[in-house]
Design a protein around this motif. Structure first.
Motif, PDB file in Angstrom:
ATOM      1  N   ALA A   1       1.043  -1.401   0.183  1.00 14.77           N
ATOM      2  CA  ALA A   1      -0.365   0.098   0.141  1.00 14.77           C
ATOM      3  C   ALA A   1       0.417   1.440  -0.595  1.00 14.77           C
ATOM      4  CB  ALA A   1      -1.164   0.029   1.127  1.00 14.77           C
ATOM      5  N   ALA A   2       1.996   1.121   0.744  1.00 12.72           N
ATOM      6  CA  ALA A   2       3.301   2.196   0.767  1.00 12.72           C
ATOM      7  C   ALA A   2       3.161   2.830  -0.898  1.00 12.72           C
ATOM      8  CB  ALA A   2       3.544   2.109   1.607  1.00 12.72           C
ATOM      9  N   THR A   3       3.625   1.870  -0.883  1.00 15.23           N
ATOM     10  CA  THR A   3       4.888   2.046  -2.658  1.00 15.23           C
ATOM     11  C   THR A   3       3.668   2.098  -3.231  1.00 15.23           C
ATOM     12  OG1 THR A   3       6.144  -0.092  -1.942  1.00 15.23           O
ATOM     13  CG2 THR A   3       5.617   0.817  -3.784  1.00 15.23           C
ATOM     14  N   MET A   4       2.169   1.357  -3.677  1.00 13.65           N
ATOM     15  CA  MET A   4       1.259   2.297  -4.425  1.00 13.65           C
ATOM     16  C   MET A   4       0.807   4.063  -4.380  1.00 13.65           C
ATOM     17  SD  MET A   4       0.676   0.278  -6.664  1.00 13.65           S
ATOM     18  CE  MET A   4      -0.823   1.049  -7.518  1.00 13.65           C
ATOM     19  N   ARG A   5       0.527   4.081  -2.666  1.00 13.22           N
ATOM     20  CA  ARG A   5       0.353   5.649  -2.191  1.00 13.22           C
ATOM     21  C   ARG A   5       1.594   6.276  -2.902  1.00 13.22           C
ATOM     22  NH1 ARG A   5      -1.510   9.269   0.493  1.00 13.22           N
ATOM     23  NH2 ARG A   5      -0.535  10.411   1.796  1.00 13.22           N
ATOM     24  N   SER A   6       2.731   6.074  -2.978  1.00 13.32           N
ATOM     25  CA  SER A   6       3.923   7.270  -3.079  1.00 13.32           C
ATOM     26  C   SER A   6       4.308   6.955  -4.102  1.00 13.32           C
ATOM     27  CB  SER A   6       5.158   6.010  -3.070  1.00 13.32           C
ATOM     28  OG  SER A   6       6.554   7.111  -3.990  1.00 13.32           O
ATOM     29  N   GLN A   7       3.339   6.108  -5.269  1.00 16.09           N
ATOM     30  CA  GLN A   7       3.177   5.938  -7.148  1.00 16.09           C
ATOM     31  C   GLN A   7       2.192   7.070  -7.668  1.00 16.09           C
ATOM     32  OE1 GLN A   7       5.912   4.449  -9.559  1.00 16.09           O
ATOM     33  NE2 GLN A   7       6.954   4.202  -7.726  1.00 16.09           N
ATOM     34  N   LEU A   8       1.086   7.040  -6.729  1.00 15.16           N
ATOM     35  CA  LEU A   8       0.043   7.830  -6.687  1.00 15.16           C
ATOM     36  C   LEU A   8       0.428   9.217  -6.868  1.00 15.16           C
ATOM     37  CD1 LEU A   8      -3.121   5.086  -5.685  1.00 15.16           C
ATOM     38  CD2 LEU A   8      -2.285   6.474  -8.721  1.00 15.16           C
ATOM     39  N   LEU A   9       1.193   9.223  -5.782  1.00 14.32           N
ATOM     40  CA  LEU A   9       1.228  11.333  -5.466  1.00 14.32           C
ATOM     41  C   LEU A   9       2.379  11.371  -6.457  1.00 14.32           C
ATOM     42  CD1 LEU A   9       1.315  10.441  -1.203  1.00 14.32           C
ATOM     43  CD2 LEU A   9      -0.130  12.064  -2.922  1.00 14.32           C
ATOM     44  N   HIS A  10       2.809  10.318  -6.672  1.00  9.57           N
ATOM     45  CA  HIS A  10       3.839  10.562  -7.794  1.00  9.57           C
ATOM     46  C   HIS A  10       3.291  11.513  -8.896  1.00  9.57           C
ATOM     47  CE1 HIS A  10       7.963  11.207  -9.920  1.00  9.57           C
ATOM     48  NE2 HIS A  10       6.912  10.281 -10.979  1.00  9.57           N
ATOM     49  N   LEU A  11       2.272  10.488  -9.438  1.00 12.19           N
ATOM     50  CA  LEU A  11       1.687  10.807 -10.606  1.00 12.19           C
ATOM     51  C   LEU A  11       1.333  12.048 -10.561  1.00 12.19           C
ATOM     52  CD1 LEU A  11       0.984   9.066 -13.126  1.00 12.19           C
ATOM     53  CD2 LEU A  11      -0.627   7.950 -12.329  1.00 12.19           C
ATOM     54  N   ALA A  12       0.217  12.475  -9.395  1.00 10.96           N
ATOM     55  CA  ALA A  12      -0.292  13.230  -9.014  1.00 10.96           C
ATOM     56  C   ALA A  12       0.321  14.239 -10.162  1.00 10.96           C
ATOM     57  CB  ALA A  12      -1.713  13.094  -8.024  1.00 10.96           C
ATOM     58  N   GLU A  13       1.621  14.361  -8.882  1.00 13.54           N
ATOM     59  CA  GLU A  13       2.446  14.821  -8.935  1.00 13.54           C
ATOM     60  C   GLU A  13       2.856  15.709 -10.221  1.00 13.54           C
ATOM     61  OE1 GLU A  13       4.679  18.994  -7.812  1.00 13.54           O
ATOM     62  OE2 GLU A  13       3.207  17.538  -6.637  1.00 13.54           O
ATOM     63  N   VAL A  14       3.462  14.694 -11.168  1.00 12.79           N
ATOM     64  CA  VAL A  14       4.264  15.064 -12.973  1.00 12.79           C
ATOM     65  C   VAL A  14       2.298  15.493 -13.342  1.00 12.79           C
ATOM     66  CG1 VAL A  14       4.686  13.687 -14.950  1.00 12.79           C
ATOM     67  CG2 VAL A  14       5.644  13.070 -12.695  1.00 12.79           C
ATOM     68  N   GLY A  15       0.988  14.882 -13.312  1.00 11.79           N
ATOM     69  CA  GLY A  15       0.330  16.073 -14.073  1.00 11.79           C
ATOM     70  C   GLY A  15       0.325  17.524 -14.001  1.00 11.79           C
ATOM     71  N   LYS A  16       0.787  17.664 -12.358  1.00 14.57           N
ATOM     72  CA  LYS A  16       0.444  19.057 -12.567  1.00 14.57           C
ATOM     73  C   LYS A  16       1.622  20.204 -13.347  1.00 14.57           C
ATOM     74  CE  LYS A  16       1.528  20.936  -7.838  1.00 14.57           C
ATOM     75  NZ  LYS A  16       1.582  20.404  -6.216  1.00 14.57           N
ATOM     76  N   GLN A  17       2.733  19.035 -13.964  1.00 15.11           N
ATOM     77  CA  GLN A  17       3.863  20.053 -15.287  1.00 15.11           C
ATOM     78  C   GLN A  17       3.166  20.257 -16.038  1.00 15.11           C
ATOM     79  OE1 GLN A  17       6.969  16.684 -14.567  1.00 15.11           O
ATOM     80  NE2 GLN A  17       6.686  17.974 -16.231  1.00 15.11           N
ATOM     81  N   SER A  18       2.903  21.834 -16.408  1.00 17.80           N
ATOM     82  CA  SER A  18       2.690  22.827 -17.870  1.00 17.80           C
ATOM     83  C   SER A  18       2.656  21.774 -18.691  1.00 17.80           C
ATOM     84  CB  SER A  18       3.519  23.740 -17.811  1.00 17.80           C
ATOM     85  OG  SER A  18       4.385  23.380 -18.492  1.00 17.80           O
ATOM     86  N   ASN A  19       3.991  20.838 -18.842  1.00 20.15           N
ATOM     87  CA  ASN A  19       3.414  20.334 -20.591  1.00 20.15           C
ATOM     88  C   ASN A  19       3.022  18.902 -20.844  1.00 20.15           C
ATOM     89  OD1 ASN A  19       6.243  19.256 -18.518  1.00 20.15           O
ATOM     90  ND2 ASN A  19       6.853  18.599 -20.233  1.00 20.15           N
TER      91      ASN A  19
END
Length: 162
Positions: A60-78
């Motif tokens: 669960a901790a790994t999946m949570r970290s991956q999802l948070l990373h994905l959400a962060e990447v999605g904030k990039q303007s490009n």
């Protein structure tokens, strides 16, 4: 006396990767991520199936970290990141894995990259490019918008805390 022959080892289509293979794959992915983060990085759009985001790989901790990373990447303007939800109102499905490669502004030079289980193909025939481009447009229209997608990803990450 009956003598048994040696048992043959079951062969796999794709043997487990060696540690060197894994290290090489990680290095390539980190390099691609660094390119995305550059000030003049390419514009990219992704549509991820909700099922891919809910499939557990690791704890669960790994999946949570991956999802948070994905959400962060999605904030990039490009980066345009959309989720194709389970309840999408369309006849299309998000089970097609393909990439539209566009070189410059001229759509006439588009190439479709399609991965299969054992191989990959590059499609450049105009009819194939048009078909995949239309599929992309329909999937994008049926998917959640980038803001809604990020909210869903963050909710999914929050669910992994429990």
């Amino acid at each position: 006396m009956h003598r048994h022959g040696r048992l043959s080892r079951k062969r796999r289509a794709h043997p487990r990767p060696t540690s060197e293979d894994v290290d090489r794959q990680v290095a390539v992915r980190l390099e691609r991520e660094a390119i995305l983060r550059q000030e003049d990085g390419p514009d990219v759009s992704f549509i991820l199936s909700e099922s891919a985001l809910r499939r557990s790989i690791g704890d669960a901790a790994t999946m949570r970290s991956q999802l948070l990373h994905l959400a962060e990447v999605g904030k990039q303007s490009n980066v345009a990141l959309q989720v194709f939800p389970f309840d999408a109102q369309t006849y299309e499905t998000a089970s097609f894995n393909f990439i539209i490669l566009r070189f410059g502004d001229d759509a006439a030079s588009d190439v479709i990259y399609v991965e299969t289980f054992t191989d990959a193909d590059y499609l450049d025939r105009p009819d194939a490019v048009r078909a995949y481009t239309r599929l992309w447009d329909r999937l994008r229209a049926a998917a959640l918008g980038p803001v809604e997608s990020r909210k869903l990803i963050l909710r999914m990450a929050d669910d992994r805390k429990r």
